[in-house]
Design a protein around this motif. Structure first.
Motif, short mmCIF file in Angstrom:
data_model
loop_
_atom_site.label_atom_id
_atom_site.label_comp_id
_atom_site.label_asym_id
_atom_site.label_seq_id
_atom_site.Cartn_x
_atom_site.Cartn_y
_atom_site.Cartn_z
N MET A 1 0.84 -1.21 0.00
CA MET A 1 0.00 0.00 0.00
C MET A 1 0.87 1.25 0.00
O MET A 1 2.01 1.24 0.46
N ALA A 2 0.32 2.31 -0.52
CA ALA A 2 1.06 3.58 -0.52
C ALA A 2 0.82 4.27 0.83
O ALA A 2 -0.31 4.39 1.28
N LEU A 3 1.90 4.70 1.43
CA LEU A 3 1.78 5.42 2.69
C LEU A 3 1.69 6.90 2.38
O LEU A 3 2.60 7.47 1.79
N GLU A 4 0.58 7.51 2.79
CA GLU A 4 0.44 8.93 2.47
C GLU A 4 0.18 9.81 3.68
O GLU A 4 0.13 11.02 3.56
N SER A 5 0.03 9.17 4.84
CA SER A 5 -0.18 9.98 6.05
C SER A 5 0.40 9.27 7.26
O SER A 5 0.62 8.07 7.24
N LEU A 6 0.59 10.04 8.30
CA LEU A 6 1.06 9.47 9.57
C LEU A 6 0.03 8.50 10.14
O LEU A 6 0.41 7.51 10.78
N ASP A 7 -1.25 8.78 9.88
CA ASP A 7 -2.29 7.86 10.35
C ASP A 7 -2.11 6.49 9.73
O ASP A 7 -2.25 5.46 10.39
N GLU A 8 -1.82 6.48 8.42
CA GLU A 8 -1.62 5.20 7.74
C GLU A 8 -0.37 4.49 8.25
O GLU A 8 -0.34 3.28 8.39
N LEU A 9 0.67 5.27 8.54
CA LEU A 9 1.90 4.68 9.08
C LEU A 9 1.62 4.05 10.45
O LEU A 9 2.05 2.93 10.73
N LEU A 10 0.85 4.77 11.29
CA LEU A 10 0.50 4.22 12.61
C LEU A 10 -0.28 2.92 12.44
O LEU A 10 -0.01 1.94 13.12
N GLU A 11 -1.22 2.93 11.50
CA GLU A 11 -2.02 1.72 11.25
C GLU A 11 -1.11 0.54 10.86
O GLU A 11 -1.28 -0.57 11.38
N GLU A 12 -0.15 0.79 9.98
CA GLU A 12 0.77 -0.28 9.56
C GLU A 12 1.59 -0.80 10.74
O GLU A 12 1.78 -2.00 10.90
N GLU A 13 2.11 0.11 11.55
CA GLU A 13 2.91 -0.29 12.72
C GLU A 13 2.07 -1.12 13.70
O GLU A 13 2.55 -2.09 14.28
N LEU A 14 0.82 -0.70 13.90
CA LEU A 14 -0.06 -1.41 14.83
C LEU A 14 -0.40 -2.80 14.32
O LEU A 14 -0.43 -3.77 15.09
#
Ligand code: FE
Ligand code: FE
Length: 173
Positions: A1-14
């Motif tokens: 997936m393309a990471l476009e926001s910090l929210d998405e990055l947090l989701e991936e880490e979680l």
């Protein structure tokens, strides 16, 4: 997936942490079973209970963020546990196998500590203070487990391994 926001990055880490914790949940019972030292056995059993809590906290965070925690596989945890398993299958002096398992478990804890540290930092940046706080609670338990394992290695298991090996050497002389 393309990471476009910090929210998405947090989701991936979680999601990565959720997969890591669930894999560990399955591995800890066989680690506890294999441990010869009763202190080590107890530490693995205690961390199993804590790990159940870690999974629940991640589910709670996922609900707060309205995301699904599943669907990702943490390949790092898979590899760390695979290495641990190889060590556990070795034949040999039980206290040396305990020492090897402690080493493997500490690699796992350090991986989790970095993952939670990253996720907490992102949550803080996003102003998600409650989530950062929940992540910190788990982070504290991972840190305490790591320290406990060092204590068991230094206070008991490594000395037992040394005297066991020393006794063997004497017999051969
Ligand atoms: Fe954990
Ligand atoms: Fe852990």
């Amino acid at each position: 997936m393309a990471l476009e926001s910090l929210d998405e990055l947090l989701e991936e880490e979680l999601k990565d942490l959720y997969s890591a914790e669930n894999q560990l949940l399955k591995a800890l019972p066989r680690m506890a079973k294999k441990a010869s030292s009763s202190t080590l056995k107890q530490a693995f059993t205690t961390h199993l209970k804590e790990t159940e809590g870690h999974v629940k906290r991640l589910q709670q965070i996922a609900e707060m963020l309205e995301i699904k925690p599943g669907g990702k596989k943490c390949k790092a945890m898979e590899g760390l546990l695979e290495e641990g398993k190889e060590m556990m299958q070795e034949e040999g002096e039980p206290s040396l196998i305990d020492a090897a398992m402690i080493g493997a478990a500490q690699k796992v804890e350090h991986y989790e500590i970095s993952g939670y540290g990253t996720a907490r930092a992102i949550a803080e940046k996003l102003g998600q203070d409650r989530i950062a706080q929940i992540l910190q609670e788990t982070l504290d338990e991972e840190g305490a487990t790591d320290e406990k394992l060092t204590e068991i290695a230094q206070g008991e298991v490594l000395s037992m391994a040394m005297s066991a090996i020393g006794a063997d050497e004497d017999e051969e002389e």
